[in-house]
Design a protein around this motif. Structure first.
Motif, PDB file in Angstrom:
ATOM      1  N   GLY A  31      48.972  33.932  33.745  1.00  6.57           N
ATOM      2  CA  GLY A  31      47.900  33.587  32.820  1.00  6.57           C
ATOM      3  C   GLY A  31      47.680  32.089  32.730  1.00  6.57           C
TER       4      GLY A  31
ATOM      5  N   ILE B   5      39.661  35.352  40.970  1.00  6.82           N
ATOM      6  CA  ILE B   5      41.098  35.257  41.212  1.00  6.82           C
ATOM      7  C   ILE B   5      41.492  36.209  42.343  1.00  6.82           C
TER       8      ILE B   5
ATOM      9  N   ILE C 165      34.748  30.593  32.020  1.00  3.15           N
ATOM     10  CA  ILE C 165      36.178  30.775  32.251  1.00  3.15           C
ATOM     11  C   ILE C 165      36.325  31.740  33.433  1.00  3.15           C
ATOM     12  N   PRO C 166      37.457  31.717  34.123  1.00  2.00           N
ATOM     13  CA  PRO C 166      37.602  32.589  35.287  1.00  2.00           C
ATOM     14  C   PRO C 166      37.428  34.059  34.910  1.00  2.00           C
ATOM     15  N   CYS C 167      36.741  34.793  35.769  1.00  2.00           N
ATOM     16  CA  CYS C 167      36.666  36.248  35.604  1.00  2.00           C
ATOM     17  C   CYS C 167      37.490  36.872  36.738  1.00  2.00           C
ATOM     18  N   ARG C 168      37.566  38.194  36.709  1.00  2.00           N
ATOM     19  CA  ARG C 168      38.414  38.895  37.673  1.00  2.00           C
ATOM     20  C   ARG C 168      38.096  38.544  39.126  1.00  2.00           C
ATOM     21  N   LYS C 169      36.794  38.328  39.422  1.00  2.00           N
ATOM     22  CA  LYS C 169      36.404  38.101  40.819  1.00  2.00           C
ATOM     23  C   LYS C 169      36.774  36.708  41.317  1.00  2.00           C
TER      24      LYS C 169
ATOM     25  N   VAL D 156      45.989  30.757  35.884  1.00  2.00           N
ATOM     26  CA  VAL D 156      44.553  31.047  35.935  1.00  2.00           C
ATOM     27  C   VAL D 156      43.783  30.147  34.962  1.00  2.00           C
TER      28      VAL D 156
END
Lengths: 149, 760
Positions: free
Chosen positions: B658, B696, B690-694, B661
């Protein structure tokens, strides 16, 4: 105005304002699992099912769900626990504030997608933000739960 | 060890994962007044007049407060031990407004709609002043952000408010000029880090009511219950003893809840009206009207010999604290204190500079607390030094980094450190030998790797304190009472593991209630990477204290001397007489009733350490850069961590993933933009990405455990250190791919492409 809805298999008559969003009405009626995380439809925290389809309750006017069938995580306790156990096994629930919306999306995905790839899973869940876990732990939990290698 | 180093599930895991109503807004009294804040549309202005007459008359409005209704005693919202290093530069409401979003009036009404309607009926007349918007022009600006004469500091932090200087720092060892002068190889560059947002999923919120003893109760999503009590007491000018703070489940903090951003507003309403009140910030207020990371400019000058031995490091910083000075001086000095010890080969080091006031949202505490900013600058410069020397950057580290048992002039001797092994393992995991520096994938795409190292601390030495009480209940179960605040990271679980290990029992024998300043033992709170180390050490002492008391009680019950007893968790047996036994529940019964033997069995422990042992990380990034568009894909991120003994591997891993990321977000996506009038343009999740699932792909976390002698079971911290390496490691990888140095975060495709065009 009054609307008639079925929430978690129970008929409820709700008093709602013409401009009130569903997330606020549900919370007002005690469905406190439904969280609000943003005001722009970005975060997915408020996800519930309307007629079985995952929907952002922050972007749905309450009057639009008159006579509809709604499901929150309170209504699918056992199924939610089944998946939650996989998340907790990974430690991927962390603060848990995004969990109700996330779990509702995952369970909808399980019903909708047959034999999804990892890419399909990420695509389906991408509207659910999380600031704690960095997503990869959640993905491990979802893949184990879905039986995806 | 039976429980330490085991991946035990989080105690509250199933409840929070299945949506139980345990958070602040789930617990509010339905009749609570709803509070809304009227905010300044100007970056800097003086309120000439406020007319609330019409708004007050609106049906359903309970009260409207302006700067005339609040105590004229300045305070800080920063959650730090008293005496706070943050200046007392705020009033609950002030006649000056110092950024777009600063509070002008508090409106309390029966519902949100009425409060908003009333807010729109308030007429404010402003004398608009010239704002200080560029922090590089703050010193000596014609506008003074804090012209008031009742601003106070608890001790000298180098404030010169007439010059907009909030604080100054100077950390120095050796003769930097002399060593730099003798160094044949010099790198000198300037770096910029942005005012990252916490973006915790649960925004800042609190509700208040008067309890049956006429005391103000504040239920708040906070990392710092005891500090909140003191802060609100000062702000409202009421005795601390008249306030109680309760912390339920928290939906993430990351330092954003180490500042008491909202509590004073419902508190003053409840004190004035006697009625319950609540404030729930919307996302816009959370991003625009609380605190963020301090944006900084840091110039690094490193001198080395031709063999790559670093001789001197000079860091000159400038930090933007915005309108108020929450955590201003401490975040800034930490940018030097917890970065410079990494390179103890240097004969001279220095960190210096100023923190300045501007007319922007105040900065505050955010995971990393200055180290993140300092490390981006220092590690980027170190990578450039390696490049200049034609040396593998991992070799430069191997030559210069601090090792276990070694000393550095800033923070003394290191009793535990495996940073050298972290680097070696990280190289293997990322495939450094094959991938460094780059591989051409196609005409347009290049893959490359980059790296960085970091440290942090474990609590604040000689300041943080934790008290822990473990109580044997009449049912034979234990209550673990702590003042540290679980906010999702798992401290309730990790501390229970420690207590269970000492008391030789299982996790299910414990309950850990939330924090309540009336009943929880004092703890400075969950910040500065302190719970595992500071509260953990106190937990061990409490468990040992209770264990001894249980043995003494068993000795009394069995009529056998202490040294002949064998503590076995659920039972205490007599050595060599296994049949002579007393169970924990028997002891609980024995002390709960009858024959004058009653006693509340409790163990207590206190810890306040004189050091803050640093955890370490070596971080490695693999990226693919598109030379036509500047787009960066992060293929893999590897972090190898020395946090001492890993108390709970799965929770530690999640913390690391976490934090990485969040660091990747800061490195690549999270941009903060103000327009020319000083309005923040990035105050929703539409604009602040903020970062989304795609975003990472692969994240690889591994541990190289050292053993910290002063730590609980050898443990150090992990909470903050994890966020620091991605910005410099990704910047390094981008340079290795296309030769472009991005020295200003975030590293966007636009900046990369502009850099590529410069070559053409």
């Amino acid at each position: 105005m009054k609307i008639q809805v079925i929430v978690n298999h129970k008929k409820i008559q709700m008093e709602v304002a013409y401009d009130e969003f569903l997330v606020d009405v549900l919370r007002r009626y005690g469905f406190n699992s439904v969280k609000r995380g943003c005001d722009t439809g970005n975060c997915g925290l408020c996800t519930i099912w309307i007629e079985g389809k995952p929907t952002l309750s922050c972007s749905t006017l309450a009057v639009r769900v008159n006579n509809k069938n709604l499901t929150t995580i309170e209504g699918i306790g056992e199924e939610a626990k089944d998946f939650a156990a996989f998340m907790v096994a990974e430690g991927a629930e962390q603060c848990g504030f995004c969990s109700p919306g996330f779990v509702m999306t995952v369970l909808a995905m399980k019903r909708e997608l047959k034999n999804p790839t990892e890419e399909d899973i990420i695509h389906y869940l991408t509207g659910n933000l999380c600031r704690c876990t960095g997503y990869v732990g959640q993905l491990r939990a979802v893949k184990t739960y879905m039986g995806v290698a | 060890m039976k429980i330490i180093n085991q991946s035990i599930r989080k105690l509250d895991g199933m409840d929070v994962a299945t949506g139980k109503p345990l958070y602040t807004d789930d617990l509010v009294n339905a009749n609570a007044l709803v509070i809304k804040i009227l905010r300044s549309p100007h970056a800097f202005a003086k309120i000439k007049s406020i007319n609330i007459e019409k708004a007050e008359k609106l049906e359903g409005v309970e009260c409207i407060l302006t700067h005339k209704d609040v105590p004229n005693e300045r305070f800080t919202m920063a959650g730090q031990s008293y005496p706070e290093p943050s200046p007392y530069d705020r009033l609950i409401l002030d006649e000056y407004v110092r950024y777009v979003g600063d509070e002008v009036a508090i409106i309390a009404a029966i519902d949100e709609k009425t409060a908003i309607k009333a807010m729109k009926m308030i007429a404010v007349s402003y004398e608009v002043l010239e704002p200080v918007l560029n922090f590089e022009e703050a010193i000596g600006h014609t506008s003074i952000v804090h012209p008031e004469d009742n601003l106070q500091v608890n001790f000298d932090i180098g404030m010169k408010k007439e010059k907009n200087i909030t604080a100054t720092a100077l950390i120095e060892s050796g003769n930097v000029e002399k060593e730099l002068g003798k160094s044949p190889v010099i790198v000198e560059e300037t770096y910029y880090t942005q005012a990252q947002a916490h973006a915790m999923m649960e925004t800042q919120r609190a509700f208040t009511y008067m309890d049956s003893n006429g005391r103000l109760t504040i239920v708040s999503s906070t990392q710092i219950p005891f500090h909140v009590r003191r802060i609100v007491a000062r702000a409202l000018q009421v005795p601390k003893s008249k306030i109680r703070v309760v912390k339920p489940k928290i939906g993430g903090g990351f330092g954003g809840k180490q500042t008491a951003s909202v509590e004073v507003f419902p508190a003053i309403v409840t004190l004035k009206t006697g009625k319950p009140a609540k404030i729930i910030y919307d996302r816009k207020e959370s991003l625009n009207c609380t605190t963020s990371r301090h944006a900084m400019r840091i110039t690094v000058k490193i001198g080395a010999d031709h063999e790559g031995n670093i001789q001197a490091i000079d860091m000159k910083g400038l930090s933007d604290t915005g309108a108020y000075g929450e955590h201003a001086s401490t975040v800034f000095s930490v940018a030097g204190y917890k970065t410079l010890p990494l390179y103890n080969s240097a004969k001279a080091v220095r960190f210096s500079g100023n923190v300045v006031y501007t007319n922007k949202m105040p900065a505050g505490a955010l995971r990393g607390y200055g180290v993140t900013q300092g490390i981006f600058a220092l590690e980027s410069a170190a990578n450039q030094l390696a490049d200049k020397l034609n040396m593998d950057p991992t070799e430069l580290r191997a030559k210069n980094i601090i090792k276990e048992g070694e000393t550095n002039p800033i923070s003394g001797t290191l009793d535990s450190c495996t940073l050298d092994r972290c680097i070696e393992k990280g190289k293997q995991l990322i495939g450094w030998q094959e991938k460094y520096p780059r591989k051409i994938i196609s005409d347009t795409k290049v893959r490359s790797v980059g790296m960085a190292i970091t440290m942090q601390g474990s609590g604040i030495a000689a300041i943080d304190v934790a008290n822990v009480t473990i109580k044997l209940n009449d049912d034979g179960l234990y209550s673990l009472l702590i003042g540290a605040t679980e906010m999702g990271m798992g401290c309730d679980t990790v501390l229970t593991q420690m207590a269970a290990e000492i008391l030789e029992t299982t996790m299910d024998k414990f309950v850990v209630p939330g924090v309540d300043t009336d009943s929880s033992p004092y703890d400075t709170g969950s910040y500065a990477s302190s719970t595992t180390y500071v509260t953990g050490n106190a937990t061990i002492k409490a468990a040992e204290d209770l264990k001894l008391k249980l043995l003494k009680k068993a000795s009394e019950m069995l009529g056998i001397s202490l040294e002949k007893l064998d503590f076995q968790g659920d039972t205490i047996k007599v050595l060599n007489h296994e049949e002579k036994v007393v169970s924990l529940s028997q002891i609980a019964e024995y002390v709960s009733a009858g024959e004058g033997k009653q006693e509340q069995l409790m163990g207590t422990g206190t810890f306040g350490g004189d050091k803050s042992p640093p955890p370490f990380i070596a971080g490695f990034a693999e990226v693919e850069v598109d030379k036509e568009t500047g787009k960066i894909d992060l293929i893999d991120y590897v972090a190898v961590i020395d946090c001492g003994t890993v108390i709970n591997p799965k929770l530690a891993r999640i913390q690391a993933e976490g934090g990485l990321v969040q660091g990747i977000g800061m490195a690549m996506y999270e941009d903060v933009i103000y327009n020319q009038r000083g309005q923040m343009m990035t105050n929703t999740f539409m604009q602040y990405k903020i970062p989304c699932r795609k975003d990472i792909n692969k994240i690889t976390v591994d541990f190289e455990s050292s053993y910290e002698p002063s730590g609980p079971f050898g443990a150090k911290s992990i909470g903050e250190v994890v966020i620091n390496t991605p910005p410099p490691a990704i910047a390094h990888a981008v340079y290795n791919a296309v030769g472009v140095h991005v020295r200003s975060l975030p590293i966007t495709p636009e900046k990369v492409l502009k850099g590529i065009w410069k070559f053409q």
